[in-house]
Design a protein around this motif. Structure first.
Motif, PDB file in Angstrom:
ATOM      1  N   SER A 166       0.823  -1.266  -0.397  1.00  0.00           N
ATOM      2  CA  SER A 166      -0.075  -0.369   0.100  1.00  0.00           C
ATOM      3  C   SER A 166       0.703   1.013   0.070  1.00  0.00           C
ATOM      4  CB  SER A 166      -0.767   0.142   1.116  1.00  0.00           C
ATOM      5  OG  SER A 166      -1.364   1.378   1.134  1.00  0.00           O
ATOM      6  N   ALA A 177      -4.059   5.415   3.904  1.00  0.00           N
ATOM      7  CA  ALA A 177      -4.553   4.510   4.912  1.00  0.00           C
ATOM      8  C   ALA A 177      -3.548   4.222   5.602  1.00  0.00           C
ATOM      9  CB  ALA A 177      -4.437   3.296   3.573  1.00  0.00           C
ATOM     10  N   SER A 195      -4.586   3.270   9.250  1.00  0.00           N
ATOM     11  CA  SER A 195      -4.269   2.163  10.191  1.00  0.00           C
ATOM     12  C   SER A 195      -3.544   1.964  11.397  1.00  0.00           C
ATOM     13  CB  SER A 195      -3.642   1.632   8.693  1.00  0.00           C
ATOM     14  OG  SER A 195      -3.187  -0.368   8.943  1.00  0.00           O
TER      15      SER A 195
END
Length: 111
Positions: free
Chosen positions: A9, A14, A18
């Motif tokens: 990723s 994101a 996370s």
């Protein structure tokens, strides 16, 4: 930069999301463990007050076997007796200790 659960990723939002979620979960886990330590420590200190404990010594152990009235004594202990809880800056005992210090400080504060 590879993080567990985010391999491949490249999305910084994101990754940040996370990591923030993981941080929140770890903080919840820490609070839970600290609460458990606090409760177990309370139980130990209350149960061992009449006979003695690892912090205060066992001077009362032999004398209490001769005199059962010691069992009915008030089972109070000091905040400073919480060796394990006070070892963590985020524990409930540490918050109580800081609150007491702030209370004393505000009593002596000169306007």
């Amino acid at each position: 930069m590879e993080l567990h659960g985010l391999r491949g990723s490249n999305n910084p939002k994101a990754m940040l999301s996370s990591l923030l979620n993981k941080r929140e979960k770890l903080q919840d886990d820490l609070r839970s463990v600290e609460k458990q330590v606090y409760e177990l420590e309370t139980s130990y200190l209350q149960e061992s007050t009449a006979f003695g404990n690892a912090l205060k010594g066992f001077d009362g152990f032999l004398s209490s076997s001769k005199n059962t009235s010691n069992l009915k004594k008030s089972r109070k202990f000091q905040l400073e007796d919480r060796v394990f809880s006070l070892s963590s800056v985020t524990s409930p005992a540490k918050r109580l200790e800081l609150a007491k210090k702030m209370e004393k400080w505000t009593q002596f504060k000169v306007d």
